[in-house]
Motif scaffolding. Structure first.
Motif, PDB file in Angstrom:
ATOM      1  N   LYS A  47       0.935  -1.739   0.061  1.00 25.13           N
ATOM      2  CA  LYS A  47       0.119  -0.511  -0.154  1.00 25.13           C
ATOM      3  C   LYS A  47       0.994   0.938  -0.182  1.00 25.13           C
ATOM      4  O   LYS A  47       2.552   1.489   0.799  1.00 25.13           O
ATOM      5  CB  LYS A  47      -1.454  -0.156   1.579  1.00 25.13           C
ATOM      6  CG  LYS A  47      -2.023  -1.295   1.270  1.00 25.13           C
ATOM      7  CD  LYS A  47      -2.495  -1.118   2.613  1.00 25.13           C
ATOM      8  CE  LYS A  47      -4.070  -2.008   2.849  1.00 25.13           C
ATOM      9  NZ  LYS A  47      -4.909  -1.702   3.759  1.00 25.13           N
ATOM     10  N   ASN A  48      -0.200   2.356  -0.139  1.00 26.84           N
ATOM     11  CA  ASN A  48       1.102   3.447  -0.934  1.00 26.84           C
ATOM     12  C   ASN A  48       2.204   3.334  -1.086  1.00 26.84           C
ATOM     13  O   ASN A  48       3.490   3.778  -0.295  1.00 26.84           O
ATOM     14  CB  ASN A  48       1.708   3.984   0.308  1.00 26.84           C
ATOM     15  CG  ASN A  48       0.992   6.282   0.633  1.00 26.84           C
ATOM     16  OD1 ASN A  48       1.131   6.224  -0.178  1.00 26.84           O
ATOM     17  ND2 ASN A  48       2.187   6.558   1.236  1.00 26.84           N
ATOM     18  N   GLU A 202      -1.961   1.666  -7.877  1.00 30.02           N
ATOM     19  CA  GLU A 202      -1.583   0.870  -6.467  1.00 30.02           C
ATOM     20  C   GLU A 202      -3.010   0.057  -6.555  1.00 30.02           C
ATOM     21  O   GLU A 202      -3.902   0.373  -7.455  1.00 30.02           O
ATOM     22  CB  GLU A 202      -2.384   2.362  -5.226  1.00 30.02           C
ATOM     23  CG  GLU A 202      -2.541   1.783  -4.227  1.00 30.02           C
ATOM     24  CD  GLU A 202      -1.483   2.128  -2.751  1.00 30.02           C
ATOM     25  OE1 GLU A 202      -1.669   2.110  -1.816  1.00 30.02           O
ATOM     26  OE2 GLU A 202      -0.795   2.751  -3.972  1.00 30.02           O
ATOM     27  N   ASN A 203      -2.886  -0.908  -5.715  1.00 28.84           N
ATOM     28  CA  ASN A 203      -3.657  -2.258  -5.336  1.00 28.84           C
ATOM     29  C   ASN A 203      -4.254  -2.180  -6.697  1.00 28.84           C
ATOM     30  O   ASN A 203      -5.469  -2.966  -7.605  1.00 28.84           O
ATOM     31  CB  ASN A 203      -4.450  -1.314  -5.157  1.00 28.84           C
ATOM     32  CG  ASN A 203      -5.942  -2.840  -4.785  1.00 28.84           C
ATOM     33  OD1 ASN A 203      -5.761  -4.088  -4.383  1.00 28.84           O
ATOM     34  ND2 ASN A 203      -6.996  -2.580  -3.650  1.00 28.84           N
ATOM     35  N   ASN A 208      -6.290  -5.542  -2.230  1.00 32.01           N
ATOM     36  CA  ASN A 208      -6.328  -4.442  -1.423  1.00 32.01           C
ATOM     37  C   ASN A 208      -8.061  -4.169  -0.914  1.00 32.01           C
ATOM     38  O   ASN A 208      -7.752  -3.319  -0.777  1.00 32.01           O
ATOM     39  CB  ASN A 208      -5.404  -3.631  -1.252  1.00 32.01           C
ATOM     40  CG  ASN A 208      -3.710  -4.352  -0.622  1.00 32.01           C
ATOM     41  OD1 ASN A 208      -3.609  -4.775   0.152  1.00 32.01           O
ATOM     42  ND2 ASN A 208      -3.250  -4.062  -1.563  1.00 32.01           N
ATOM     43  N   GLU A 210     -11.035  -2.871  -2.418  1.00 32.70           N
ATOM     44  CA  GLU A 210     -11.207  -0.964  -3.267  1.00 32.70           C
ATOM     45  C   GLU A 210     -10.050  -0.447  -2.854  1.00 32.70           C
ATOM     46  O   GLU A 210     -10.108   1.035  -3.519  1.00 32.70           O
ATOM     47  CB  GLU A 210     -12.573  -0.854  -3.434  1.00 32.70           C
ATOM     48  CG  GLU A 210     -13.923  -1.629  -3.544  1.00 32.70           C
ATOM     49  CD  GLU A 210     -14.637  -2.181  -3.049  1.00 32.70           C
ATOM     50  OE1 GLU A 210     -13.871  -2.585  -1.716  1.00 32.70           O
ATOM     51  OE2 GLU A 210     -15.321  -3.414  -2.970  1.00 32.70           O
ATOM     52  N   HIS A 211      -8.643  -0.329  -2.558  1.00 31.43           N
ATOM     53  CA  HIS A 211      -8.553   0.604  -2.040  1.00 31.43           C
ATOM     54  C   HIS A 211      -7.714   1.282  -2.834  1.00 31.43           C
ATOM     55  O   HIS A 211      -6.909   0.272  -4.279  1.00 31.43           O
ATOM     56  CB  HIS A 211      -7.571  -0.006  -1.242  1.00 31.43           C
ATOM     57  CG  HIS A 211      -5.927   1.079  -0.890  1.00 31.43           C
ATOM     58  ND1 HIS A 211      -5.910   1.698   0.472  1.00 31.43           N
ATOM     59  CD2 HIS A 211      -4.727   0.906  -1.223  1.00 31.43           C
ATOM     60  CE1 HIS A 211      -5.316   2.550   0.103  1.00 31.43           C
ATOM     61  NE2 HIS A 211      -4.102   1.749  -0.501  1.00 31.43           N
TER      62      HIS A 211
END
Length: 358
Positions: A47-48, A202-203, A208, A210-211
């Motif tokens: 993530k991020n 991202e993702n 992860n 709906e992130h």
């Protein structure tokens, strides 16, 4: 930290053809697809990883280590959108830095990688330097990269591979031991035994949930019968059924980069020959003056199983670029699924004139 300067990167593109809108790596596969399990899947499970902020990352050693977000990677010496500057203040510092705990990973081989640039020499104990690790929840080392100690004027990619014999979460870490300053860019955790191309999305594989995505008339569902099993589902019969992600990707007017957007999709065949019946994957380049341009690819109208498609694109106007919006869209009557989406920056050049944009 943007006042720190690095050596100007030489152009990497020669004889650039601005009229060549090519669909790269396009491949339609009939029937149920066996997913490509070769090394370097490019499905970033972190993530991020674009360092829009330090959210999802735990900082270790706040009193002895300074952290700054930096836009130094905007000149594309590395693959990521932003960088983190870590400055260790003490020679005696041991293993200070950034850590992220993943979700539960299934059994298999994985590779953790990141682009690292020591801005100063790192001095301290014999084992001083900047390096990557992967540890289980009990603190046991599963993998560790080599160390960088000496000043570099370009990013260098570090990586470490590891194998999980039982499904479990892991802690990935980017560490500095000793005193010095380093830039960290584009971390990636992916399935496979070696590092693949960095994924700006991202993702992109929806593990992860709906992130990172804004979804209309759809959701993330466990569709593929595999342990990493989440896919994007878009509802049929809705003209606004789509998912979009905005990627911060800034280019000045006289810069240009080549990107490849790719992914997999599946939708039942329909007995009509309408323009937008079958799933579409496309990218929209957004300029600072509010204008945009779109580049995309459609999936086959004669394939019922999972299929792969890709498009290669670049900005065609001599304007400042602010971002890239990536869309999955389906306007057919039946459902559609998307998975394993990937956006990679292939090449970059600077110092262009307005004549280079046609």
């Amino acid at each position: 930290m943007d006042t720190i300067r690095k050596r100007e990167e030489k152009p990497l593109i020669s004889d650039f053809n601005p009229m060549a809108k090519v669909q790269a790596m396009r491949e339609h596969i009939a029937g149920e697809v066996q997913w490509n399990e070769k090394a370097g899947s490019g499905d970033n499970l972190l993530k991020n990883h674009g360092f829009v902020s330090l959210n999802a990352w735990k900082t270790i050693g706040e009193k002895d280590l300074e952290y700054f977000l930096s836009t130094l990677s905007a000149n594309h010496h590395a693959q990521g959108q932003n960088a983190v500057l870590m400055r260790s203040l003490l020679v005696t510092n041991i293993q200070k830095g950034l850590m992220q705990r993943t979700g539960k990973l299934p059994v298999g081989q994985y590779t953790f990688s990141a682009y690292i640039m020591p801005y100063t020499n790192i001095v301290g104990p014999e084992q001083s330097g900047v390096y990557l690790t992967v540890m289980d929840m009990a603190g046991r080392f599963l993998g560790e990269s080599r160390q960088l100690k000496l000043h570099l004027d370009r990013y260098e990619r570090l990586s470490c591979s590891f194998t999980l014999s039982t499904a479990q979460p892991v802690n990935v870490g980017i560490w500095i031991s000793g005193m010095g300053t380093v830039f960290v860019n584009a971390p990636q955790l992916e399935q496979g035994s070696t590092a693949g191309k960095y994924n700006l999305l991202e993702n992109g594989s929806f593990e992860n949930r709906e992130h990172g995505w804004n979804i209309s008339y759809g959701k993330v569902v466990p569709y593929i019968k595999k342990e990493l099993s989440s896919s994007l589902f878009l509802k049929g019969g809705e003209k606004s059924a789509l998912a979009v992600q905005n990627v911060q990707e800034k280019l000045y007017a006289h810069e240009r980069a080549v990107y490849t957007l790719s992914g997999w999709a599946k939708s039942p065949l329909e007995r009509r020959d309408e323009e937008y019946v079958f799933p579409k994957l496309f990218a929209r380049i957004c300029y600072s003056d509010g204008t945009d341009e779109t580049h995309g690819t459609s999936f086959s109208k004669t394939t019922t199983g999972w299929q792969f498609a890709a498009v290669q694109f670049y900005k065609s106007r001599c304007k400042d670029m602010q971002s890239i919006e990536v869309y999955c869209r389906h306007t057919g009557q039946k459902r559609a699924y998307f998975d394993k989406l990937h956006l990679a920056r292939e090449r970059y050049e600077s110092g262009l004139s307005s004549k280079d944009f046609v």
